[in-house]
Design an enzyme around this catalytic site. Structure first.
Site, PDB file in Angstrom:
ATOM      1  N   ASP A  15       0.859  -1.190   0.000  1.00  0.00           N
ATOM      2  CA  ASP A  15       0.000   0.000   0.000  1.00  0.00           C
ATOM      3  C   ASP A  15       0.896   1.242   0.000  1.00  0.00           C
ATOM      4  OD1 ASP A  15      -2.286   1.908   1.003  1.00  0.00           O
ATOM      5  OD2 ASP A  15      -3.297  -0.011   0.676  1.00  0.00           O
ATOM      6  N   ASP A  16       0.330   2.355   0.416  1.00  0.00           N
ATOM      7  CA  ASP A  16       0.997   3.660   0.384  1.00  0.00           C
ATOM      8  C   ASP A  16       2.355   3.630   1.115  1.00  0.00           C
ATOM      9  OD1 ASP A  16       1.342   6.351   0.008  1.00  0.00           O
ATOM     10  OD2 ASP A  16      -0.494   6.949   1.052  1.00  0.00           O
TER      11      ASP A  16
ATOM     12  N   LYS B 205      -3.712  -0.821  -6.830  1.00  0.00           N
ATOM     13  CA  LYS B 205      -4.765  -0.136  -6.060  1.00  0.00           C
ATOM     14  C   LYS B 205      -4.643   1.342  -6.369  1.00  0.00           C
ATOM     15  CE  LYS B 205      -6.082   0.949  -1.275  1.00  0.00           C
ATOM     16  NZ  LYS B 205      -5.980   0.491   0.136  1.00  0.00           N
TER      17      LYS B 205
ATOM     18  N   ASP C  94      -5.934   5.051  -5.576  1.00  0.00           N
ATOM     19  CA  ASP C  94      -6.586   5.813  -4.514  1.00  0.00           C
ATOM     20  C   ASP C  94      -7.119   7.160  -5.029  1.00  0.00           C
ATOM     21  OD1 ASP C  94      -7.433   6.299  -1.915  1.00  0.00           O
ATOM     22  OD2 ASP C  94      -5.553   5.643  -1.014  1.00  0.00           O
TER      23      ASP C  94
ATOM     24  N   GLY D 234     -16.238   5.504  -2.513  1.00  0.00           N
ATOM     25  CA  GLY D 234     -17.682   5.591  -2.784  1.00  0.00           C
ATOM     26  C   GLY D 234     -18.150   6.980  -3.170  1.00  0.00           C
TER      27      GLY D 234
ATOM     28  N   ARG E 136     -13.919   0.418  -4.285  1.00  0.00           N
ATOM     29  CA  ARG E 136     -14.214   0.712  -2.892  1.00  0.00           C
ATOM     30  C   ARG E 136     -15.456   1.583  -2.848  1.00  0.00           C
ATOM     31  NH1 ARG E 136      -9.933   1.211   0.881  1.00  0.00           N
ATOM     32  NH2 ARG E 136     -11.041   2.866   1.938  1.00  0.00           N
TER      33      ARG E 136
ATOM     34  N   ASP F 157     -12.327   4.170   5.212  1.00  0.00           N
ATOM     35  CA  ASP F 157     -11.384   3.169   5.723  1.00  0.00           C
ATOM     36  C   ASP F 157     -11.928   2.417   6.936  1.00  0.00           C
ATOM     37  OD1 ASP F 157      -9.913   4.382   3.786  1.00  0.00           O
ATOM     38  OD2 ASP F 157      -8.178   4.793   5.053  1.00  0.00           O
TER      39      ASP F 157
HETATM   40  C1  GLA Z   1      -6.598   5.842   1.861  1.00  0.00           C
HETATM   41  C2  GLA Z   1      -7.154   4.467   1.487  1.00  0.00           C
HETATM   42  C3  GLA Z   1      -6.578   3.410   2.415  1.00  0.00           C
HETATM   43  C4  GLA Z   1      -5.061   3.426   2.338  1.00  0.00           C
HETATM   44  C5  GLA Z   1      -4.539   4.819   2.677  1.00  0.00           C
HETATM   45  C6  GLA Z   1      -3.046   4.943   2.428  1.00  0.00           C
HETATM   46  O1  GLA Z   1      -7.039   6.257   3.103  1.00  0.00           O
HETATM   47  O2  GLA Z   1      -8.551   4.498   1.568  1.00  0.00           O
HETATM   48  O3  GLA Z   1      -7.078   2.126   2.065  1.00  0.00           O
HETATM   49  O4  GLA Z   1      -4.646   3.032   1.064  1.00  0.00           O
HETATM   50  O5  GLA Z   1      -5.171   5.806   1.859  1.00  0.00           O
HETATM   51  O6  GLA Z   1      -2.567   6.228   2.676  1.00  0.00           O
END
Ligand code: GLA
Length: 372
Positions: free
Chosen positions: A41-42, A121, A123, A159, A176, A180
């Site tokens: 992820d990030d 993914k 974002d 969403g 999504r 979160d």
């Molecule tokens: C957003 C996404 C999370 C995650 C964070 C990472 O909040 O919705 O799922 O990927 O960024 O910074």
């Protein structure tokens, strides 16, 4: 199905953690159960350079966290029979303020393909007023279509902007539908309960996503929020499977309780999740105002699923009326019922099927239509 680094590790990811997780996916049997994507992820990228970390216009791995770079990591992950996922955002920076892909989509798609990435993914951070939200997803979709590699495209815009109405048109493989998740039952409930109504927008090739799993996090990690009981984790997993969500584990699988592992490996629930027809569940009973539900879903091969779900804090007696699922009294048919929690046959049912549940408890049955 796979694992994602965010829920447990947040910004504390590293080559070592990811390689150990690859090993654990295999040694725990999770890979055999179907969890084959290992997704960063990030915060995986470099922070130093022009535009929050680009070097000569290109994304680079964070030199301390990933000293051997992304291709090295991908090779290791692939050598274990797994697939490699990565993260970016459709704006100018990620949610943790690292470089993101707006106006670099074609370059970044190339980098991902050169690193043998299998999943992206995407974002929703780093947008500016006036940006066309859906166009940004179309841009990355087109960019991915130019590279000689099949890369799953998981949209994550929480969403917003009525995503369900346009996302399928971007070729996204999942979307999504909410913000979160945290490791807490109220969070599990609010991620899913309101958003169940959007499941008819999902289908084969583009799944709805209530966010990554917190099963087995046990109150630890980046999205810690008190933790859940195993009954609650089971309900969480069952709802995600019933609504055909991506199953992305967020817990630290290097040290997982056997009970949590067992929930994640429930083969009967996984089969519902992965059913190739990906049809939406519909209500055949319960009491919505109380948070008590009987959801029915048509599966492939003349199979059906029925979930009794008690999201409320009270004991419940929930009735599902199989006549509302089409099983007419004069049909000459009934359902042969199997319990996906105990993995046992429980006999035949028709008409009203009633179930008692403790607070936060659930039960999922699969059924086959047979002659009386
Ligand atoms: C957003 C996404 C999370 C995650 C964070 C990472 O909040 O919705 O799922 O990927 O960024 O910074």
């Amino acid at each position: 199905m796979g694992w994602n680094s965010w829920n447990t590790f947040g910004k504390d990811i590293s080559e070592e953690v990811i390689m150990q997780t690859a090993d654990a996916l295999v040694s725990t049997g999770l890979a055999d159960a179907g969890y084959t994507y290992l997704n960063l992820d990030d915060t995986w990228s470099n922070r130093k350079g022009e535009d929050r970390g680009r070097i000569n216009g290109k994304l680079e791995a964070h030199p301390e966290k990933f000293p051997h770079g992304m291709k090295y990591l991908a090779d290791y992950i692939h050598s274990k029979g797994l697939k490699f996922g990565i993260y970016s955002s459709s704006g100018r920076w990620t949610c943790m303020d690292f470089a993101a892909s707006f106006d670099h989509e074609f370059d970044d798609a190339n980098s991902f393909a050169n690193w043998d990435v299998d999943y992206l993914k995407y974002d929703f951070c780093g947008l500016k007023d006036g940006d066309e939200e859906n166009m940004n997803y179309h841009r990355m979709s087109l960019a991915l279509s130019t590279v000689p590699r099949d890369i799953a495209f998981a949209a994550c815009n929480w969403g917003s902007h009525n995503v369900q109405e346009w996302i399928r048109g971007t070729r996204a493989t999942a979307f999504r539908i909410c913000g979160d998740i945290t490791d807490n039952f109220q969070s599990i409930r609010s991620q899913s309960e309101w958003h169940m109504q959007f499941s008819p927008y999902a289908g084969v090739g583009c799944n709805i996503d209530f966010d990554m799993l917190v099963v087995g996090m046990d109150g630890k990690g980046n999205v810690a929020n008190g933790g859940c009981t195993d009954t609650e984790y089971m309900t969480h997993f069952a709802v995600w499977c019933m609504f055909a969500n991506p199953l992305l584990i967020g817990a630290d699988i290097r040290n997982m309780r056997p009970e949590a592992l067992e929930i994640l490996k429930n083969r009967d629930l996984i089969a519902i999740d992965q059913d190739i027809e990906c049809r939406n569940p519909f209500l055949i009973g319960g009491d919505k105002d109380k948070g008590q539900y009987a959801y029915f879903r048509v599966l492939s091969d003349n199979r059906y699923a029925l979930m009794f779900l008690n999201y409320s804090d009270e004991n419940a007696e929930i009735s599902g009326d199989l006549r509302l699922a089409g099983l007419a009294e004069n049909s000459g048919y009934e359902m042969d019922v199997y319990d996906t929690y105990s993995h046992e046959s429980v006999g035949r049912r028709s008409g009203i099927f009633t179930h008692k549940l403790a607070p936060h408890e659930s039960r999922v049955y699969t059924m086959k239509l047979i002659r009386k």
